[in-house]
Design an enzyme around this catalytic site. Structure first.
Site, PDB file in Angstrom:
ATOM      1  N   GLU A 233       0.887  -1.172   0.000  1.00  0.00           N
ATOM      2  CA  GLU A 233       0.000   0.000   0.000  1.00  0.00           C
ATOM      3  C   GLU A 233       0.917   1.212   0.000  1.00  0.00           C
ATOM      4  O   GLU A 233       1.483   1.570   1.025  1.00  0.00           O
ATOM      5  CB  GLU A 233      -0.886   0.015   1.259  1.00  0.00           C
ATOM      6  N   CYS A 267      -2.327   9.516   2.300  1.00  0.00           N
ATOM      7  CA  CYS A 267      -1.995   8.809   1.052  1.00  0.00           C
ATOM      8  C   CYS A 267      -3.070   9.041   0.005  1.00  0.00           C
ATOM      9  O   CYS A 267      -2.773   9.151  -1.178  1.00  0.00           O
ATOM     10  CB  CYS A 267      -1.798   7.319   1.315  1.00  0.00           C
TER      11      CYS A 267
END
Ligand code: NDP
Length: 492
Positions: A233, A267
């Site tokens: 991720e 993010c």
């Protein structure tokens, strides 16, 4: 003797806590204990594991304030934002525990006509021990996206938090040990990058990594040596696109919150905006009016930059953009202070400048005018990152969301996909691969196990050397009968 390191409050420099720098020996010891705990944990079955995880969930919820205060101290984010983050992590834990059996439990599937004399079953068995490596920006929500789902799938976990937020990691493991005593099903190892690298080499059955793309590549290379599978991720450069029929107030509000909240250290934060030329000026005015109200300061809506070296990256992106013809309508080069960065809104920034191509991770946003939504989609898709996306449009929201290259998208709201536990979370391209959250997030931490059981002897046995020429001819006839004609599918 093991050395120790300090975690600091990024706003004040005060020491929040001290933690051991765990080396390979300590990591190996934790992983060894985790394998024993995994045997116990996986044998419990879904129902009993859910009871344990629900007990932990209760402890987390009752101590939400304590957890949020520690998150605030280690990251500098406002207390209320820390509470929101921790609350969402708890919600995910509840979903994972509740749905694990339905998603992963043994179920019967059709054996098909050719194998009709069999019963067929599939189940998803735990991997064993999962190593979780987490970042500092969402020190509870982000790792819990792996930890909660890996635990619910029946694995033990060894978690290496970021060197900036080791206290949050330790707190999570300690609270688990209170709820589930006697078995180290969730442990924490602390230290720097080398501790994470040791976890990659420790013989865990999978590594779930969340962090930058560059470190993700290093993690993958280390795991490749032992064929240890990984979930990556990684970073993002998420877009928000605004169509001419969008609710502009809502879009401006979402752009400012998506870009500036958590001081832009998200993010899936909004870093680029493409807006239809017919509504561009009104949208920009809305963004500026809202962004002017946001202050980065002690007690402000946004806190300091948690990782000091990120200040140089943010400064560099703003400088590069303004030196190459970009205009700062708010903020700009002077917005970057010693710990805090004030909101910065950039327009007319060339598409190949670093503020558009690279992850900035600060409270900055670029806004560009487009002639059509086709242009918006094509500019959105020019990025090597593809994590999340946001679309504001009354008529074409879902269509545009589907066309943008990303793992996730929100329509007429921002980052909402992350708060819906049944939706998988993850990216493509430089944003990584694999999924946490949702049914895919549970399956990510399990091995599919297929079992075929012969119930009676078939008239035509294919898997034997006693098969005859007549059997082969019958088989050929059967295949022609079953698949030889192209069927006409019913009209949809
Ligand atoms: P880093 O990549 O710097 O670090 C992530 C983790 O990896 C930290 O725990 C770090 O330890 C550890 N690490 C560093 N080097 C190694 C190594 N060689 N082997 C194994 N582990 C190592 O990321 P940040 O902590 O700075 O986090 C910010 C990044 O995370 C951003 O790019 C952001 O976009 C991304 N992110 C992605 C999310 C997603 O879900 N896609 C969610 C949240 C953030 P240490 O800190 O001690 O160096």
């Amino acid at each position: 003797m093991t050395s120790r390191f300090e975690s600091l409050d990024p706003a004040t420099g005060d020491v929040v806590g001290t933690h051991p720098v765990d080396g390979q020996a300590e990591v190996d010891r934790a992983v060894g204990a985790a394998f024993e705990a995994a045997t116990w944990w996986s044998a419990l079955g879904f129902h009993e594991r859910q009871e344990h995880l629900d007990r932990w969930k209760g402890v987390l919820a009752r101590r939400l304030g304590q957890l949020a205060a520690l998150m605030h101290d280690e990251t500098g984010k406002p207390y209320a934002d820390a509470q929101l983050e921790a609350g969402l992590a708890i919600d995910h834990l509840g979903w994972a525990a509740k749905h694990a059996q339905k998603v992963l439990g043994r179920r019967r599937v059709s054996p098909g006509l050719l194998m009709a004399n069999h019963a067929a079953y599939v189940e998803y068995q735990p991997l064993g021990v999962v190593g979780v490596i987490g970042p500092w920006n969402y020190p509870a929500f982000t790792p819990m996206g792996s930890i909660a789902y890996a635990l619910a799938a029946g694995n033990a976990v060894v978690f290496k938090p970021s060197e900036f937020t080791p206290g949050v990691g330790r707190w999570l493991a300690d609270s688990f040990a209170e709820a589930v005593p006697g078995h180290p099903v969730l442990q924490v190892v602390t230290g720097f990058g080398e501790t994470g690298a040791a976890l990659c080499r420790s013989g865990v059955n999978k590594v779930a990594f969340t962090g930058s793309t560059a470190t993700g590549k290093r993690v993958m290379a280390a795991c490749a040596e032992s064929l240890t599978p990984v979930v990556i991720e990684a970073g993002g450069k998420d877009v928000l696109v605004v169509d001419e029929d969008a609710d502009l107030d809502a879009a401006a509000d979402a752009a400012v919150w998506g870009a500036m909240s958590n001081a832009g250290q998200t993010c899936t934060g909004v870093e680029r905006v493409y807006v239809h030329e017919r509504v561009h000026d009104e949208f920009v005015a809305g963004v500026l009016a809202r962004a002017r109200e946001v202050r980065a300061e002690p007690g402000g809506q946004i806190g300091p930059i948690t990782m000091p070296s990120q200040l140089d990256v943010i400064r560099d992106h703003i400088d590069d953009a303004t030196q190459r013809g970009g205009q700062a309508l708010l903020g700009g080069p002077d917005a970057v202070g010693e710990a805090y960065v004030q909101p910065t809104v950039l327009v007319d920034v060339p598409e190949d400048s670093r503020a558009v191509t690279d992850e900035t991770f600060g409270p900055t946003v670029t806004i560009a005018k487009v002639a059509s939504m086709d242009e918006a989609v094509s500019r959105a898709n020019a990025s090597r990152y593809a994590l999340g996306a946001t679309v504001f449009s009354r008529r074409r929201g879902v269509e545009l969301a589907r066309r943008i290259r990303s793992g996730m998208a929100s329509v007429n709201s921002v980052i909402s996909f992350a708060a819906i536990p049944s939706l998988p979370f993850g990216g493509v391209g430089d944003s990584g691969f694999g999924r946490i959250h949702g049914p895919d997030g549970l399956r990510e931490f399990a091995n599919p196990k297929s079992v075929a059981v012969q119930r009676f002897k078939a008239p035509l046995t294919l898997t034997t050397f006693t098969r005859t020429a007549k059997d082969d001819s019958l088989f050929a006839q059967l295949i022609t009968m079953l698949h030889g004609r192209t069927p006409t599918l019913p009209k949809r």
